[in-house]
Design an enzyme around this catalytic site. Structure first.
Site, PDB file in Angstrom:
ATOM      1  N   HIS A  82       0.743  -1.449   0.299  1.00 45.51           N
ATOM      2  CA  HIS A  82      -0.061  -0.158   0.051  1.00 45.51           C
ATOM      3  C   HIS A  82       0.500   1.809   0.101  1.00 45.51           C
ATOM      4  O   HIS A  82       1.929   1.387   0.648  1.00 45.51           O
ATOM      5  CB  HIS A  82      -0.934  -0.169   0.967  1.00 45.51           C
ATOM      6  CG  HIS A  82      -1.612   1.360   0.878  1.00 45.51           C
ATOM      7  ND1 HIS A  82      -3.160   1.384   0.602  1.00 45.51           N
ATOM      8  CD2 HIS A  82      -1.522   2.416   1.279  1.00 45.51           C
ATOM      9  CE1 HIS A  82      -3.301   2.585   0.668  1.00 45.51           C
ATOM     10  NE2 HIS A  82      -2.542   3.268   0.968  1.00 45.51           N
ATOM     11  N   ASP A 161     -15.532   2.894   7.018  1.00 37.14           N
ATOM     12  CA  ASP A 161     -14.141   3.848   6.553  1.00 37.14           C
ATOM     13  C   ASP A 161     -15.016   4.558   5.497  1.00 37.14           C
ATOM     14  O   ASP A 161     -13.947   5.562   5.625  1.00 37.14           O
ATOM     15  CB  ASP A 161     -12.931   2.884   6.007  1.00 37.14           C
ATOM     16  CG  ASP A 161     -11.800   3.660   5.443  1.00 37.14           C
ATOM     17  OD1 ASP A 161     -11.664   4.824   6.050  1.00 37.14           O
ATOM     18  OD2 ASP A 161     -11.631   4.283   4.713  1.00 37.14           O
ATOM     19  N   ARG A 168     -14.767  12.990   7.632  1.00 36.58           N
ATOM     20  CA  ARG A 168     -13.029  13.803   7.023  1.00 36.58           C
ATOM     21  C   ARG A 168     -12.860  14.617   6.355  1.00 36.58           C
ATOM     22  O   ARG A 168     -12.463  15.706   6.779  1.00 36.58           O
ATOM     23  CB  ARG A 168     -12.210  12.821   7.971  1.00 36.58           C
ATOM     24  CG  ARG A 168     -11.940  11.572   9.454  1.00 36.58           C
ATOM     25  CD  ARG A 168     -11.652  10.834   9.723  1.00 36.58           C
ATOM     26  NE  ARG A 168     -10.071  10.761   8.849  1.00 36.58           N
ATOM     27  CZ  ARG A 168      -9.296   9.945   7.770  1.00 36.58           C
ATOM     28  NH1 ARG A 168      -9.802   9.000   7.856  1.00 36.58           N
ATOM     29  NH2 ARG A 168      -7.919  10.408   8.501  1.00 36.58           N
ATOM     30  N   SER A 183      -8.361   4.361   9.784  1.00 41.09           N
ATOM     31  CA  SER A 183      -8.721   3.440   7.640  1.00 41.09           C
ATOM     32  C   SER A 183      -7.793   2.567   7.088  1.00 41.09           C
ATOM     33  O   SER A 183      -8.568   1.963   6.107  1.00 41.09           O
ATOM     34  CB  SER A 183      -8.941   5.320   7.405  1.00 41.09           C
ATOM     35  OG  SER A 183      -9.174   5.219   6.108  1.00 41.09           O
ATOM     36  N   LYS A 187      -8.325  -1.463   5.804  1.00 39.25           N
ATOM     37  CA  LYS A 187      -9.092  -1.463   4.237  1.00 39.25           C
ATOM     38  C   LYS A 187      -8.101  -2.842   4.190  1.00 39.25           C
ATOM     39  O   LYS A 187      -8.469  -3.871   3.287  1.00 39.25           O
ATOM     40  CB  LYS A 187      -8.786  -0.489   3.617  1.00 39.25           C
ATOM     41  CG  LYS A 187     -10.391   0.671   3.494  1.00 39.25           C
ATOM     42  CD  LYS A 187      -9.856   1.547   2.532  1.00 39.25           C
ATOM     43  CE  LYS A 187      -8.953   2.049   2.980  1.00 39.25           C
ATOM     44  NZ  LYS A 187      -9.305   3.571   2.905  1.00 39.25           N
TER      45      LYS A 187
END
Ligand code: URA
Length: 440
Positions: A82, A161, A168, A183, A187
């Protein structure tokens, strides 16, 4: 239990319990807690922070708010990667075929770009015929056979999320380290891989502008991964300048191919080798040094490039653009932006370069915007380079001629040319694993 009391508790700087966090996330996901109360809670978290224990529990509740992907039909260790996002970040296109060529499986869900940052799904969809929306069985089949598959986010992954991030975004509570960590990791946990390699960007084009904040975020995310029995490592890499020389979807695929041929720019190659080696390391393919050698050999031998072709073909993509990126449809308009003074490139405002690329059509201003896959930017000059007045700083590509004037203005403003050569900046700052930070 009442949300009002939980807000009061967090506002006073106290720690929320597992029962309280579970109640808050599940009731909010169901729509039983209104946005205004959750917004207030997010602001209280923004100011009061969260302990590691609270952050881990919040992440777990968010991950379990929807589907938990079961990757057990895929044999062997599955590694995910990621990136916290940036400009010119095409690393997924490069590192996933490298590690697959070295025997590590990657079953990856990626996102689309928004605003100044690009998304892997858009880059892949610039390849004619490439499908990012394929059935789960086909996804598993490709990973088992080829070693890598990348698809768009499917199903009901971490819906808590999705709601909280949207809130947010409009309540000035994005820049909270525990909220970002929860967050992203919710995932990643829901996506089901055994190991997770995080590329935490730092600098003017990143969420986190300083190495200290990026390291803090990385430590939190690594702790959450390890707490959930996923082997997790993070690298802190530079996003104070765009990564590589090309920005824009098809242009980035072209640069990924160049890099897999061993002809990529130094910064991109260095970051990709390190990311790929770390993915292999967490998948237990040897020491970090051994993994790095295997990665370099996969590039040298051409196996990684062959793997990219195999993966593109398996998802319906036209391999002729990988064999020769000149086969991509080319943008109708090119425009060279030239330097107005002699000197050295002292700074490139990366976010602004991302915005210039978006204006040309390579990115989305809103979720509904249509992308021009051939649009984007080639950076002729990068941080530290010497320039003479009249030298080309970069080339803009688009099919929308009307966008050039404003994109060129933004591009030009993003470059700072100074009289002295700026200090050297590393491409990789640090490596973060459980309880250990190694500075590069
Ligand atoms: N990316 C995410 O998915 N979540 C954040 O909070 C920030 C970046």
């Amino acid at each position: 239990m009442r949300m009002y009391d939980l807000i009061m508790k967090k506002r006073s700087g106290l720690e929320l319990t597992k029962e309280e966090l579970t109640y808050m996330v599940s009731e909010y996901t169901k729509g039983e807690i209104p946005d205004y109360q959750m917004a207030s809670m997010l602001m209280a978290i923004y100011f009061q922070g969260m302990t590691d224990e609270e952050t881990a529990i919040l992440t777990d509740c968010m991950a379990h708010s929807g589907d938990m992907v079961d990757l057990s039909p895929i044999k062997g260790i599955k590694v995910d990667k990621h990136s916290t996002g940036g400009v010119g970040d095409k690393t997924t296109l490069i590192v996933t075929p490298i590690v697959a060529a070295c025997g590590v499986k990657v079953a990856k869900m990626s996102g689309r770009g928004l605003g100044h940052t690009g998304g892997t799904v858009d880059k892949l969809e610039s390849i004619p015929g490439f499908l990012t929306d394929i059935p789960e069985e086909k996804f598993f089949e490709i990973v088992n056979k080829v070693g890598v598959s990348v698809i768009g986010q499917t199903g009901n992954l971490a819906p808590a999320d999705k709601k909280m991030y949207a809130l947010r975004d409009v309540t000035a509570t994005v820049e909270s380290i525990p909220l970002i960590a929860a967050s992203i990791m919710s995932k990643k946990l829901a996506a089901g891989s055994d190991c997770i390699l995080l590329d935490v960007k730092t600098g003017s084009g990143a969420f986190m502008k300083t190495v200290e904040d990026s390291t803090e975020l990385a430590k939190k995310m690594v702790a959450i991964g390890e707490h959930n029995n996923r082997r997790t490592v993070a690298l802190i890499t530079d996003m104070d300048s765009p990564l590589g020389n090309y920005i824009g979807n098809a242009l980035e695929v072209k640069e990924a191919v160049m890099t897999l041929r061993g002809e990529g720019p130094k910064d991109l190659t260095e970051v990709c080798v390190e990311l790929a080696a770390n993915m292999m390391y967490i998948a237990e393919k040897g020491s970090l040094e051994e993994c790095k050698e295997q990665v370099k050999e996969a590039i040298r031998s051409g196996k990684a490039l062959e793997k990219l072709k195999e993966f593109i073909a398996a998802q319906g993509g036209d391999v002729s653009v990988i064999e020769d990126p000149a086969n991509f449809e080319q943008a109708a308009c090119h425009y060279e932006v030239k330097a107005e003074a002699d000197g050295y490139i002292n700074h490139i405002n990366t976010e602004e370069i991302g915005i210039a690329s978006m204006v040309l059509g390579a990115g989305r201003e809103t979720k509904e915007s249509i992308i021009d896959y051939s649009a984007g930017i080639f950076l002729e000059k990068k941080y530290g380079d010497v320039v003479k007045k009249g030298d080309v700083l970069g080339v803009l590509y688009t099919n929308n001629e009307a966008s050039i004037e404003s994109a060129a203005r933004i591009f030009k403003k993003a470059y700072t040319i100074g009289e002295t050569q700026p200090v050297y900046k590393p491409h990789i700052y640090a490596r973060v694993e459980a309880n250990k930070v190694t500075m590069f």
